[in-house]
Every structure is written in C-alpha cells, then in structure tokens.
Design a protein around this motif. Structure first.
Motif, PDB file in Angstrom:
ATOM      1  N   TYR A   1      41.810  33.741  35.902  1.00 33.17           N
ATOM      2  CA  TYR A   1      42.635  32.821  36.698  1.00 33.17           C
ATOM      3  C   TYR A   1      44.109  32.925  36.302  1.00 33.17           C
ATOM      4  CZ  TYR A   1      44.406  28.384  38.527  1.00 33.17           C
ATOM      5  OH  TYR A   1      45.149  27.424  39.184  1.00 33.17           O
TER       6      TYR A   1
ATOM      7  N   ARG B   1      36.710  33.309  32.626  1.00 39.12           N
ATOM      8  CA  ARG B   1      37.124  32.789  33.927  1.00 39.12           C
ATOM      9  C   ARG B   1      38.572  32.281  33.867  1.00 39.12           C
ATOM     10  NH1 ARG B   1      33.495  29.413  34.337  1.00 39.12           N
ATOM     11  NH2 ARG B   1      32.004  30.616  35.594  1.00 39.12           N
ATOM     12  N   GLN B   2      38.920  31.590  32.769  1.00 37.25           N
ATOM     13  CA  GLN B   2      40.284  31.099  32.614  1.00 37.25           C
ATOM     14  C   GLN B   2      41.277  32.260  32.495  1.00 37.25           C
ATOM     15  OE1 GLN B   2      41.151  27.892  32.800  1.00 37.25           O
ATOM     16  NE2 GLN B   2      43.307  28.520  32.689  1.00 37.25           N
TER      17      GLN B   2
ATOM     18  N   GLN C   1      45.619  36.227  37.615  1.00 37.37           N
ATOM     19  CA  GLN C   1      45.862  36.195  39.060  1.00 37.37           C
ATOM     20  C   GLN C   1      47.167  35.466  39.373  1.00 37.37           C
ATOM     21  OE1 GLN C   1      42.293  34.478  40.665  1.00 37.37           O
ATOM     22  NE2 GLN C   1      41.195  36.456  40.765  1.00 37.37           N
ATOM     23  N   HIS C   2      47.460  34.431  38.648  1.00 30.21           N
ATOM     24  CA  HIS C   2      48.704  33.719  38.886  1.00 30.21           C
ATOM     25  C   HIS C   2      49.935  34.414  38.331  1.00 30.21           C
ATOM     26  CE1 HIS C   2      45.913  30.483  39.863  1.00 30.21           C
ATOM     27  NE2 HIS C   2      46.946  29.817  40.417  1.00 30.21           N
TER      28      HIS C   2
END
Length: 209
Positions: free
Chosen positions: A200, A196-197, A203-204
């Motif tokens: 994330y 998940r990290q 995506q950034h």
C-alpha cells in the motif's frame, strides 16, 4: 430343714428395709460431709475436663434454645395440625389458595393417621411392627442401591483418571502442537499485514502519470 423353710426375716444376712426416719438421718449425715458447692465444683481427684468445641451452627442452636426463640427451618409440625375454622377472605385469592393448600395437607395427614390408628386397633401392634419392619427392609434396599451406585461412580472416576494419565503424554504433545500451530498462524497474519501495508505504501509513492 426347719432353717430352710423359716421366715426370711430370721436370716442374719438379710437386712430389713430402713425406715423413713433412718433414711433422713443418713441423708443428713451425708449432706453434712459434703461441701456447699459439691453440685457445681468437680472433685479434686477428677482430672480436668476436655474443652468442648461446638460448630458455629450448633452454637447458634444452643443460643436459640437458651433464648427461647422458635426454631427456624426444619419440619413445621403445625402444618399437620387440623386448621382452625376461620372465615376466608374472598377478596384475596392468594390467601385463599394458601389456606386451601394447608387444609389439603392437614386433611391428608390426619386421614392417614386415622387409618393407621384404626389398623393398629384392628390388627394389633404386631401388624404395625411388621409394617415397620417392611419399611426398614425397603430403606435398607435403597441404601444398598445407593452404596452400589456410589461404588460404581468411584470406579468410573478411577477408570477415567487412569485413562487420562495413560494418554497424558499424547494429550500434552497435541496441546503443544496446537499451540505451535496457533503461533504460526499469528506470525503469518502479522507478516501478511506487514506485506499488505508495504504494498500500500509503495503504491502511494509511485508518481502520477
């Protein structure tokens, strides 16, 4: 025949009762031979006395008796004595309730004791002894019941322990399986959080359109 029916005083093997003066002389001779500390010092031919060891509770009780202090705890016999006639303090309800309770206890005990004395006087000690015997039989029945329950409890504990020992391998296997399952769950949770990290972060990192 005349020898058999003669006076006992004439028989040579029966001593007469010594007089008080003779007893005093004998005591004086005995005391003359005794050392001054014979009452407090053991005789030399006696072996050493074993050391007496009392428990802490027993030692405290000996010290209490030696100091003349009142007994703490136990049965307070004063509660069964007839209460003294004292004026009640009507301004203290708690004290009144305590005094009334003590009066009820004393009255019940004294009434029972009076009844027992009347029965003893009317029927004699045999009835009292029979009553005690019946009470002892009831006590013995209760003690036997208690022993039986204790034996059943011991047998139940033995059966429980035997069942645990018989299934010890199975229980250990289940425990290990549970531990591995918990470990796998933790590993999956850690991997999920890492993924998940990672998503994330990516995506950034994407350029904005």
């Amino acid at each position: 025949m005349s020898l058999l029916i003669g006076s006992h005083d004439s028989l040579p093997y029966i001593d007469r009762e010594p007089t008080d003066a003779e007893k005093d002389r004998v005591r004086a001779l005995i005391n003359r031979e005794l050392p001054a500390d014979y009452l407090t010092t053991p005789h030399s031919s006696l072996g050493p006395l074993s050391e007496t060891k009392f428990s802490e509770l027993f030692s405290k009780e000996i010290e209490r008796v030696a100091a003349g202090q009142p007994m703490e705890g136990g049965i307070d016999m004063a509660r069964y004595e007839a209460p003294e006639n004292e004026d009640l303090d009507t301004t203290d309800p708690k004290a009144n309730r305590f005094a009334l309770r003590q009066a009820y206890i004393a009255s019940t005990f004294l009434s029972g004791r009076t009844t027992n004395l009347q029965l003893l006087d009317e029927f004699g000690k045999n009835a009292w002894l029979v009553s005690n015997s019946q009470a002892e039989e009831i006590l013995q029945d209760l003690e036997r019941a208690l022993a039986r329950v204790k034996a059943e409890t011991d047998e139940l504990n033995k059966a429980r322990k035997a069942a645990q020992e018989a299934h010890k391998g199975e229980l250990l296997g289940l425990q290990d399986t549970w531990k591995r399952g918990v470990g796998q769950i933790l590993e999956i949770q850690v991997a999920t959080d890492e993924l998940r990290q990672l998503i994330y972060d990516r995506q950034h990192q994407l350029p904005a359109h």
